[in-house]
Design a protein around this motif. Structure first.
Motif, PDB file in Angstrom:
ATOM      1  N   GLY A  72      -4.954   6.311 -10.964  1.00  0.00           N
ATOM      2  CA  GLY A  72      -4.077   5.773 -12.000  1.00  0.00           C
ATOM      3  C   GLY A  72      -2.820   5.111 -11.446  1.00  0.00           C
ATOM      4  O   GLY A  72      -1.780   5.104 -12.104  1.00  0.00           O
ATOM      5  N   LEU A  73      -2.927   4.592 -10.216  1.00  0.00           N
ATOM      6  CA  LEU A  73      -1.751   3.973  -9.588  1.00  0.00           C
ATOM      7  C   LEU A  73      -1.925   2.457  -9.507  1.00  0.00           C
ATOM      8  O   LEU A  73      -3.048   1.959  -9.425  1.00  0.00           O
ATOM      9  CB  LEU A  73      -1.567   4.523  -8.168  1.00  0.00           C
ATOM     10  N   ALA A  74      -0.817   1.733  -9.495  1.00  0.00           N
ATOM     11  CA  ALA A  74      -0.864   0.269  -9.338  1.00  0.00           C
ATOM     12  C   ALA A  74       0.100  -0.140  -8.233  1.00  0.00           C
ATOM     13  O   ALA A  74       1.233   0.351  -8.178  1.00  0.00           O
ATOM     14  CB  ALA A  74      -0.473  -0.396 -10.660  1.00  0.00           C
ATOM     15  N   ALA A  75      -0.371  -1.023  -7.337  1.00  0.00           N
ATOM     16  CA  ALA A  75       0.496  -1.509  -6.250  1.00  0.00           C
ATOM     17  C   ALA A  75       1.485  -2.511  -6.831  1.00  0.00           C
ATOM     18  O   ALA A  75       1.128  -3.335  -7.664  1.00  0.00           O
ATOM     19  CB  ALA A  75      -0.348  -2.173  -5.177  1.00  0.00           C
ATOM     20  N   PHE A  76       2.753  -2.433  -6.400  1.00  0.00           N
ATOM     21  CA  PHE A  76       3.721  -3.421  -6.895  1.00  0.00           C
ATOM     22  C   PHE A  76       4.411  -4.171  -5.771  1.00  0.00           C
ATOM     23  O   PHE A  76       5.175  -5.082  -6.009  1.00  0.00           O
ATOM     24  CB  PHE A  76       4.757  -2.769  -7.839  1.00  0.00           C
ATOM     25  N   GLU A  77       4.153  -3.802  -4.508  1.00  0.00           N
ATOM     26  CA  GLU A  77       4.795  -4.518  -3.395  1.00  0.00           C
ATOM     27  C   GLU A  77       4.001  -4.269  -2.110  1.00  0.00           C
ATOM     28  O   GLU A  77       3.642  -3.131  -1.819  1.00  0.00           O
ATOM     29  CB  GLU A  77       6.220  -3.971  -3.226  1.00  0.00           C
ATOM     30  N   THR A  78       3.691  -5.347  -1.372  1.00  0.00           N
ATOM     31  CA  THR A  78       3.057  -5.185  -0.055  1.00  0.00           C
ATOM     32  C   THR A  78       4.151  -5.239   0.991  1.00  0.00           C
ATOM     33  O   THR A  78       4.909  -6.208   1.053  1.00  0.00           O
ATOM     34  CB  THR A  78       2.049  -6.332   0.195  1.00  0.00           C
ATOM     35  N   ILE A  79       4.240  -4.184   1.825  1.00  0.00           N
ATOM     36  CA  ILE A  79       5.333  -4.209   2.808  1.00  0.00           C
ATOM     37  C   ILE A  79       4.840  -4.516   4.218  1.00  0.00           C
ATOM     38  O   ILE A  79       5.630  -4.804   5.109  1.00  0.00           O
ATOM     39  CB  ILE A  79       6.209  -2.933   2.768  1.00  0.00           C
ATOM     40  N   LEU A  80       3.511  -4.485   4.436  1.00  0.00           N
ATOM     41  CA  LEU A  80       2.963  -4.873   5.746  1.00  0.00           C
ATOM     42  C   LEU A  80       1.504  -5.272   5.585  1.00  0.00           C
ATOM     43  O   LEU A  80       0.742  -4.570   4.929  1.00  0.00           O
ATOM     44  CB  LEU A  80       3.066  -3.687   6.729  1.00  0.00           C
ATOM     45  N   GLU A  81       1.131  -6.414   6.169  1.00  0.00           N
ATOM     46  CA  GLU A  81      -0.283  -6.812   6.230  1.00  0.00           C
ATOM     47  C   GLU A  81      -0.782  -6.369   7.592  1.00  0.00           C
ATOM     48  O   GLU A  81      -0.093  -6.567   8.587  1.00  0.00           O
ATOM     49  CB  GLU A  81      -0.419  -8.336   6.145  1.00  0.00           C
ATOM     50  N   SER A  82      -1.974  -5.783   7.641  1.00  0.00           N
ATOM     51  CA  SER A  82      -2.426  -5.239   8.922  1.00  0.00           C
ATOM     52  C   SER A  82      -3.864  -5.639   9.238  1.00  0.00           C
ATOM     53  O   SER A  82      -4.665  -5.879   8.349  1.00  0.00           O
ATOM     54  CB  SER A  82      -2.324  -3.713   8.870  1.00  0.00           C
ATOM     55  N   GLU A  83      -4.156  -5.715  10.529  1.00  0.00           N
ATOM     56  CA  GLU A  83      -5.526  -5.915  11.005  1.00  0.00           C
ATOM     57  C   GLU A  83      -5.621  -5.214  12.359  1.00  0.00           C
ATOM     58  O   GLU A  83      -4.586  -4.807  12.915  1.00  0.00           O
ATOM     59  CB  GLU A  83      -5.840  -7.412  11.151  1.00  0.00           C
TER      60      GLU A  83
END
Ligand code: PRT
Ligand code: ZN
Length: 297
Positions: free
Chosen positions: A179-190
């Motif tokens: 029941g959670l929703a993301a509101f901000e991406t703080i790091l893109e990773s690979e």
């Protein structure tokens, strides 16, 4: 217990088991390294090159590379950056590898009190990434409290230990199930290949160079295609312009045809059906799209 790297054999730290492991093994095999991973062993020897594999937990890989317990390693960028922010680390990215992509996101219960980063002040954020989360908060000038957890971060809001979480997301299914929703991406990773800033002995430096060139060959070729077609001479420029990610196609005469030529090119971007239809509309015929196994420029 862990042998120091020898002067001659390149020691590569890899995740033993988990989300990075299979793709890391597959990449090295595609680079021509022959080895077998069996049972609980810590070390695997590469049979056809002076390379050994150190099989460990992903979290240990940056510090092993930093402390000379391994020459290079493959790890998620998220783990590397977290370790860089929370400890003294001599480890940096030598090459991005393009697999195990994910995002470190802030997320909160849908319709809860936290809906965006603006609502975070004076709230609690549960995370296993305190370093990266703290960096984000200080960049934004947000004063929030971090609740450090070892796992199952997605449960934090429902058990009342935090108003939001900062966790890795790939498909988004775990957030949704809780029941959670993301509101901000703080790091893109690979996944990234890491090394220290210290120089390697000459033989190992050469080996690393060779490995990096081979990885480049594997990663560029995996999305690349070889395209062959016959084209009306008058349309060669227009047809060449349609070929995705290719610079100079080879244009050759076609036996017995003055009006047509053969065009061949390496396309480094996806060749869609739509592109083939557009090529055909310009008069291209006998269009062949072939996979490329290896590529070295
Ligand atoms: O045992 P060891 O310590 O070596 O492994 P680990 O359990 O710490 O790590 P592992 O194998 O789970 O992940 C290794 C690396 O894979 C991570 O450091 C990331 O770089 C990368 N990766 C890619 C991910 C994900 N995708 C991912 N989805 N790591 C974790 N997740 C988790 C996330 O934490 C959350 O619980 O998957 C869940 C979310 O997934 P979705 O698809 O539901 O959004
Ligand atoms: Zn781990």
């Amino acid at each position: 217990m862990i042998a120091k790297p020898s002067e001659e054999r390149l020691l590569i730290a890899l995740q033993k088991k988990g989300r990075l492991a299979d793709d890391s093994f597959a990449l090295l095999k595609a680079c021509g390294l022959r080895f077998a991973i069996r049972g609980g062993g810590l070390l695997a020897r590469v049979k056809n090159m002076p390379v050994d594999l150190l099989l460990v937990r992903d979290d240990d890989i940056p510090s092993f590379v930093s402390n000379d317990a391994a020459d290079i390693g493959i790890v998620g960028e998220n783990v590397l950056v977290e370790e860089q922010l929370t400890g003294e680390l001599d480890a940096q990215i030598a090459m991005r590898l393009g697999f195990s992509r994910c995002r470190l996101c802030l997320a909160a219960p849908e319709r809860g009190t936290v809906q965006s980063a603006d609502d975070l002040s004076s709230t609690r954020i549960a995370t296993t990434y305190p370093g990266v989360t703290r960096r984000f908060l200080s960049e934004r000038g947000i004063d929030a409290k971090l609740v450090e957890m070892k796992g199952a971060v997605e449960l934090a809001p429902s058990i009342g230990v935090a108003e939001s979480i900062c966790d890795l997301v790939s498909s988004g299914a775990t957030l949704e199930a809780n029941g959670l929703a993301a509101f901000e991406t703080i790091l893109e990773s690979e996944a990234v290949l890491i090394r220290s800033t210290r120089a390697l002995p000459a033989a190992k430096a050469d080996l690393l160079d060779k490995l990096l060139r081979r990885i480049e060959g594997v990663t560029t070729s995996s999305g690349s295609k070889y395209i062959m077609l016959n084209a009306p001479k008058a349309e060669v420029d227009a047809i060449s312009a349609l070929l995705p990610g290719s610079d100079a196609p080879t244009v050759m005469p076609l036996a017995g045809r003055d009006d047509m030529v053969a065009v061949q090119a390496v396309c480094t971007e996806t060749v869609f059906w739509e592109t083939l239809e557009d090529l055909k509309a310009l008069g291209a015929r006998a269009i062949l799209v072939l996979p490329i196994e290896k590529l070295m420029s």
